[in-house]
Design a protein around this motif. Structure first.
Motif, PDB file in Angstrom:
ATOM      1  N   ASN A 204       0.857  -1.188   0.000  1.00 47.83           N
ATOM      2  CA  ASN A 204       0.000   0.000   0.000  1.00 47.83           C
ATOM      3  C   ASN A 204       0.894   1.240   0.000  1.00 47.83           C
ATOM      4  O   ASN A 204       1.054   1.925   1.023  1.00 47.83           O
ATOM      5  N   ILE A 205       1.485   1.529  -1.166  1.00 45.78           N
ATOM      6  CA  ILE A 205       2.471   2.603  -1.245  1.00 45.78           C
ATOM      7  C   ILE A 205       1.839   3.964  -1.000  1.00 45.78           C
ATOM      8  O   ILE A 205       2.448   4.843  -0.370  1.00 45.78           O
ATOM      9  N   ALA A 228      12.624   7.721   2.775  1.00 49.03           N
ATOM     10  CA  ALA A 228      11.582   6.750   2.425  1.00 49.03           C
ATOM     11  C   ALA A 228      10.596   7.354   1.432  1.00 49.03           C
ATOM     12  O   ALA A 228      10.208   6.703   0.446  1.00 49.03           O
ATOM     13  N   LEU A 229      10.222   8.593   1.677  1.00 46.48           N
ATOM     14  CA  LEU A 229       9.297   9.275   0.767  1.00 46.48           C
ATOM     15  C   LEU A 229       9.941   9.461  -0.608  1.00 46.48           C
ATOM     16  O   LEU A 229       9.294   9.249  -1.642  1.00 46.48           O
ATOM     17  N   GLY A 230      11.226   9.811  -0.610  1.00 39.99           N
ATOM     18  CA  GLY A 230      11.929   9.977  -1.879  1.00 39.99           C
ATOM     19  C   GLY A 230      11.959   8.702  -2.693  1.00 39.99           C
ATOM     20  O   GLY A 230      11.717   8.710  -3.914  1.00 39.99           O
ATOM     21  N   LEU A 233       8.372   7.935  -4.042  1.00 41.54           N
ATOM     22  CA  LEU A 233       7.990   8.803  -5.165  1.00 41.54           C
ATOM     23  C   LEU A 233       8.771   8.436  -6.427  1.00 41.54           C
ATOM     24  O   LEU A 233       8.209   8.426  -7.530  1.00 41.54           O
ATOM     25  N   TYR A 234      10.053   8.125  -6.263  1.00 41.54           N
ATOM     26  CA  TYR A 234      10.870   7.730  -7.408  1.00 41.54           C
ATOM     27  C   TYR A 234      10.308   6.470  -8.067  1.00 41.54           C
ATOM     28  O   TYR A 234      10.171   6.400  -9.296  1.00 41.54           O
ATOM     29  N   ILE A 235       9.971   5.470  -7.237  1.00 37.93           N
ATOM     30  CA  ILE A 235       9.440   4.208  -7.756  1.00 37.93           C
ATOM     31  C   ILE A 235       8.108   4.427  -8.460  1.00 37.93           C
ATOM     32  O   ILE A 235       7.777   3.744  -9.446  1.00 37.93           O
ATOM     33  N   THR A 277      17.775   0.085  -5.724  1.00 40.46           N
ATOM     34  CA  THR A 277      17.580   0.565  -7.095  1.00 40.46           C
ATOM     35  C   THR A 277      17.753   2.077  -7.158  1.00 40.46           C
ATOM     36  O   THR A 277      18.416   2.619  -8.054  1.00 40.46           O
ATOM     37  N   PHE A 278      17.162   2.763  -6.203  1.00 37.63           N
ATOM     38  CA  PHE A 278      17.240   4.221  -6.097  1.00 37.63           C
ATOM     39  C   PHE A 278      18.693   4.683  -5.976  1.00 37.63           C
ATOM     40  O   PHE A 278      19.110   5.652  -6.621  1.00 37.63           O
TER      41      PHE A 278
END
Length: 295
Positions: A204-205, A228-230, A233-235, A277-278
């Motif tokens: 539940n992103i 974590a938010l970054g 949002l990137y994903i 990955t980020f």
């Protein structure tokens, strides 16, 4: 977020120190010995020795509040010799060992304190935190549950219990107890943050993002929810905003560039994989390389 009573847990500010404030039971005084011209060894009875032990324990507690941990430890060791049948010296000694990350003697001292005073919630809460650090998650949960049955309105203990449930895979219970912590203390951002960690692992992103945004509304300078938010949002395709947040997070606390640090703070497999990955992006690689160079 694990127990940033260790920043907080641990502990977070250190909530163990605040527990000592409640151990204000030293109301006795030590008899004043008369002055002698010749040296002698006074014959003290057991009650007088205990009184002295409790006063020495109080000195140790005061030294802890001033971050004088080595001096406090020597006082606490003397206190348990003078008053071995009183729980307070053992409680303080155990707390000191935990603060110094000497978990085995800390737990041993705290368990002795609990035998002497089975209903003392401070001991149960401190033991729960120590068991967690030892990886004894079920014992941690049990100790914290018992303490919260006696005194239910302690957000830091609720948070620690949530962390224990988290590690035991009891996610619904973890969320429930984190929510209790926030209900008791609205600005308790670590509990909000950790709900986000669970939501992300559950897929539940959007809910995870909402919780990290809420954590940052409470305290906008916390690196963990920013990173974590970054990542989230990137994903989800908001790459520019995600990278910007990632850079900001690592500028605040470079420890969050280390995967092991994230694991230690309860980041789950899905979020760890997406963070890796980020971190492989050219922009984040450049930031991580600079951080390593500066260290």
């Amino acid at each position: 977020m694990l127990n940033k009573l260790r920043e907080q847990t641990v502990f977070k500010g250190n909530w163990l120190l605040s527990l000592l404030v409640s151990v204000g039971v030293w109301q006795c005084s030590v008899p004043v010995m008369g002055q002698m011209l010749l040296p002698y060894t006074p014959q003290l009875n057991s009650e007088q020795l205990e009184q002295q032990g409790l006063e020495v324990a109080e000195e140790a507690a005061q030294l802890i509040r001033f971050q004088q941990h080595d001096l406090a430890l020597s006082r606490a060791k003397l206190a348990v010799q003078l008053a071995p049948n009183k729980y307070q010296p053992w409680f303080i000694l155990g707390t000191l060992y935990i603060i110094k990350q000497e978990l085995e003697p800390g737990v041993e001292a705290l368990e002795k304190a609990l035998v002497l005073e089975p209903e003392e919630v401070g001991i149960k809460f401190t033991l729960g935190n120590a068991y967690f650090q030892q990886g004894k998650y079920q014992q941690a949960a049990t100790a914290l549950e018992e303490g919260l049955e006696i005194k239910a309105d302690v957000p830091s203990a609720q948070f620690d219990l949530g962390n224990a449930y988290f590690k035991l895979g009891r996610m619904a219970e973890a969320i429930a107890v984190y929510q209790k912590a926030v209900a008791q203390q609205e600005e308790f951002w670590p509990a909000v943050n950790n709900i986000g960690l669970i939501k992300y692992e559950q897929g539940n992103i959007s809910s995870a993002i909402e919780h990290w945004q809420k954590a940052l509304e409470i305290d906008e300078e916390q690196a963990e929810p920013i990173l974590a938010l970054g990542v989230a949002l990137y994903i989800q395709g908001q790459k520019e905003e995600g990278l910007k947040l990632g850079e900001a997070a690592l500028e605040l606390d470079s420890n969050y560039g280390e995967i092991q640090h994230l694991k230690d703070n309860l980041w789950g497999e899905k979020l760890i994989k997406d963070t890796q990955t980020f971190f492989t992006t050219p922009q984040m690689q450049g930031i991580l390389a600079q951080l390593e160079k500066d260290s």
